[in-house]
Design an enzyme around this catalytic site. Structure first.
Site, PDB file in Angstrom:
ATOM      1  N   ASP A  58      52.684 -29.226  20.580  1.00 50.78           N
ATOM      2  CA  ASP A  58      51.026 -28.865  20.843  1.00 50.78           C
ATOM      3  C   ASP A  58      51.196 -27.947  21.658  1.00 50.78           C
ATOM      4  OD1 ASP A  58      47.799 -28.846  21.467  1.00 50.78           O
ATOM      5  OD2 ASP A  58      48.706 -29.825  23.635  1.00 50.78           O
TER       6      ASP A  58
ATOM      7  N   ARG B  82      54.792 -33.541  17.310  1.00 50.84           N
ATOM      8  CA  ARG B  82      53.313 -32.092  17.001  1.00 50.84           C
ATOM      9  C   ARG B  82      53.683 -32.086  18.520  1.00 50.84           C
ATOM     10  NH1 ARG B  82      48.420 -30.759  18.950  1.00 50.84           N
ATOM     11  NH2 ARG B  82      47.143 -30.643  17.067  1.00 50.84           N
TER      12      ARG B  82
ATOM     13  N   GLU C 109      51.677 -26.085  16.170  1.00 51.77           N
ATOM     14  CA  GLU C 109      50.959 -26.141  16.393  1.00 51.77           C
ATOM     15  C   GLU C 109      50.124 -24.585  16.902  1.00 51.77           C
ATOM     16  OE1 GLU C 109      46.675 -26.928  18.085  1.00 51.77           O
ATOM     17  OE2 GLU C 109      48.073 -27.023  19.366  1.00 51.77           O
TER      18      GLU C 109
ATOM     19  N   ARG D 259      33.708 -29.830  20.753  1.00 51.06           N
ATOM     20  CA  ARG D 259      34.410 -30.571  19.273  1.00 51.06           C
ATOM     21  C   ARG D 259      35.025 -31.949  19.076  1.00 51.06           C
ATOM     22  NH1 ARG D 259      40.112 -28.712  22.144  1.00 51.06           N
ATOM     23  NH2 ARG D 259      39.274 -29.351  23.642  1.00 51.06           N
TER      24      ARG D 259
END
Ligand code: GLC
Length: 642
Positions: free
Chosen positions: A277, A275, A319, A513
């Site tokens: 980022d 991934r 991402e 979050r």
């Protein structure tokens, strides 16, 4: 045809599949692209030496790749675009919130099997600062496992087990920044000029001030601005995210070479999907917003083309939580088409689904999706409704306006709806990074709480509980069928509510979050046999939908998705075509009242060819009245055309 397809073709031609010969052939096939991309970032005249270093590095990295993974690479390459298969079913989780550590996770493999999950995204597990660390996205190392998760040996044992069990592993590569405790940052702080050049550091605020004129703030509430003064170094450093996350300076080719090494070594641990980022931020240029710049795309493609030579079985996920037309570019355009990232988050679909829930209308979704250019055939989406981050309201203003809504007012409505400013709204979310200067804000909260389950349970209101459950199932039913890798956020499969405990932790309380990063509730899971619980209903329905998906190739991503217009603004219908006669029609009602649509067009598409069709979700026949179909509030219908 992308480069991976070329490698596949070449490999198929070889009678003797010698891995080393194939490496040489891949290098030869990718070399012109690698050279082009490299020199676009690091012009030939000054960087001939660095290019030679890159060539040496690729050979060294290949030589040290474990032989078991080399074998797997060739198998993967040979198996085509495996990431587009209907058989892949993902889950994202925090190891420490799921079941203690890496060994604890291994103990839970039967849970994934039971649900049908075979692709895991583990949140960062490498070392990080002990205080605030952005959930591990401030990295002290790219390869060293933090001891709270276990050891490198534990990770290797886990990835080896995953390979045996056919589970794909995705890990993050935090490619844009390191923490301020990373070894390079520490040396920079001590005054080492070489390592100061690995970051964007400045002796005074003159250049930062120029940058600030156009750089948007990522975390305006907790980390305003994009530069931090470091007194020990007596220099300013670029910190686009948090002040303890230092942006890497990719205009320096040494940084690229070091990061490529880190990337390959990460994949050598047994990672299947990397991934990338925050990759939209990789290149900075004064006078721009420093996101999605052409150089950032060239850099990602350069990483891609190099990694493919060394480890062709590994793929990249973008991402990029940016505008729909910008996301698609991370699949690569023109010469880079299909040669950048194989997978990207479908952040546009995610945000549009949340818009449809709040407005009970699907018009913006239709309008926006029609605007998204088609993706390259070899690429696919990760479809999701929730992840560990916030929900940003990145809709196109122009399209909101075309619907007769005022974009600012519309966004304010969405924030009010989800963040408990409207008495009648069933959602219980929190505001994230509200910027009073602009009125911008984002939303946090678990899927179940945002979809009304928390409030419904508090009110003990059966109708609302029912609606919330159906909404959870409906949204998952969409991501399971949309084409691509569906990714469930751990806990959503058992309708986990918000977790407010972050408010008692100093290193977390400013970052809401954490409300949507709960502990996996094993007690709820031990009671899943109690079929009356809403959590059980959600779990068992998702389990069933996953098994339907995995058993039918029509769910694979074969680039055949089309939205169907019904004339009813509350309804979403899309069709996926498979090979030959195969088709899947997905119908959903975003309204709290039953809605009716005309069915003539569905018949014409062939879904009634064998009599009244069965809704695969319930196993029941669809009931038609005078050629009209009634769709219950938040109902999900899957129809199959054989
Ligand atoms: C990504 C991560 C997010 C993190 C940011 C900075 O967007 O998803 O959690 O804060 O990168 O690393």
């Amino acid at each position: 045809m992308n480069q991976a397809s070329i490698h596949r073709l070449v490999a198929a031609q070889l009678k003797q599949k010698d891995a080393d010969v194939l490496f040489d052939l891949r290098l030869a096939a990718n070399l012109p692209l690698i050279q082009n991309l490299f020199s676009s970032l690091y012009p030939d005249d000054n960087h001939q030496g660095h290019f030679t270093k890159l060539m040496d590095l690729l050979s060294k990295l290949y030589a040290s790749r474990p032989s078991e993974l080399k074998k797997q690479d060739l198998k993967r390459l040979d198996s085509g675009n495996w990431y587009q298969s209907e058989k892949i079913m993902g889950m994202q989780l925090y190891v420490e919130h799921f079941n203690k550590d890496l060994n604890g996770l291994k103990e839970k493999l039967p849970y994934f099997k039971d649900l049908g999950v075979n692709f895991l995204h583990l949140m960062p597990i490498t070392t990080r600062p002990s205080g605030e660390n952005d959930g591990g996205y401030a990295v002290n190392s790219y390869l060293q496992v933090d001891k709270r998760y276990g050891t490198k040996e534990d990770l290797l044992a886990l990835t080896s087990e995953f390979r045996k069990e056919g589970i794909y592993l995705m890990l993050d590569f935090v490619v844009n920044h390191t923490s301020n405790e990373f070894s390079w940052a520490k040396k920079a702080i001590k005054g080492d000029k070489k390592y100061q050049g690995y970051y964007y550091t400045f002796e005074d605020y003159t250049i930062p001030a120029e940058f600030e004129k156009t750089l948007p703030e990522v975390f305006p509430e907790t980390s305003p601005g994009s530069f931090t003064y470091v007194p020990e170094m007596d220099r300013w450093v670029m910190t686009v995210f948090n002040s303890y996350q230092w942006d890497l300076n990719y205009t320096n080719p040494e940084v690229f070479l070091e990061m490529l090494t880190n990337l390959v070594k990460l994949t050598d641990l047994g990672v299947d999907v990397v991934r990338f980022d925050a990759l939209a931020f990789l290149w900075k240029k004064m006078g721009t917003i420093s996101q999605n710049l052409p150089e950032a795309h060239n850099l990602v493609a350069l990483f891609r083309m190099c990694l493919q030579v060394v480890a062709p079985g590994v793929i990249l996920l973008a991402e990029a939580i940016v505008a729909p037309t910008d996301i698609i570019k991370y699949f690569g355009e023109d010469q880079k088409m299909g040669n950048e990232c194989e997978v990207a988050y479908n952040a546009s679909l995610m945000a549009l689904l949340w818009n449809s829930i709040a407005t009970k209308r699907t018009s913006l979704l239709y309008k926006s999706w029609d605007h998204v250019p088609p993706k390259p055939v070899d690429c696919t989406w990760i479809n999701y409704i929730r992840c560990h981050d916030d929900i940003g309201l990145g809709y196109e203003n122009q399209l909101i306006q075309e619907l007769g809504w005022n974009p600012d007012m519309h966004r304010k409505f969405l924030l009010d709806y989800y963040c408990q400013h409207l008495d009648w709204s069933p959602a219980k979310g929190l505001m994230f990074m509200y910027n009073p200067k602009t009125g911008d804000g984002r939303i946090t909260g678990s899927a179940a709480s945002l979809l009304g389950l928390e409030k419904a349970l508090e009110l003990k209101d059966d109708v609302l509980i029912h609606h919330a459950m159906n909404k959870i199932i409906m949204l998952h039913g969409i991501i399971l069928a949309f084409g691509g890798i569906p990714l469930i956020y751990a806990g959503d499969e058992i309708a986990t509510l918000n977790d407010y405990s972050f408010r008692n932790d100093d290193s977390k309380k400013e970052d809401s979050r954490w409300v949507n990063r709960p502990l996996q509730n094993w007690e709820t899971i031990s009671n899943l046999d109690d079929k009356d619980l809403p959590q059980s209903k959600v779990y068992h329905t998702l389990q069933k939908l996953i098994s339907i998906r995995k058993s039918d190739p029509v769910f694979a991503d074969n680039n055949s998705l089309s939205l169907c217009h019904t004339g009813n603004d509350h309804i979403l219908v899309f069709e996926k075509r498979g090979n030959q006669q195969d088709g899947l029609l997905v119908l959903c009602n975003f309204d709290e009242n039953a809605q009716v649509i005309e069915t003539g067009w569905i018949k014409r598409l062939g879904y009634f060819a064998k009599g009244d069709p069965i809704n695969l979700v319930t196993g029941e026949k669809l009931v038609m009245k005078s050629a009209l179909l009634e769709i219950a509030p938040y109902q999900l219908i899957w129809l199959k055309r054989d």
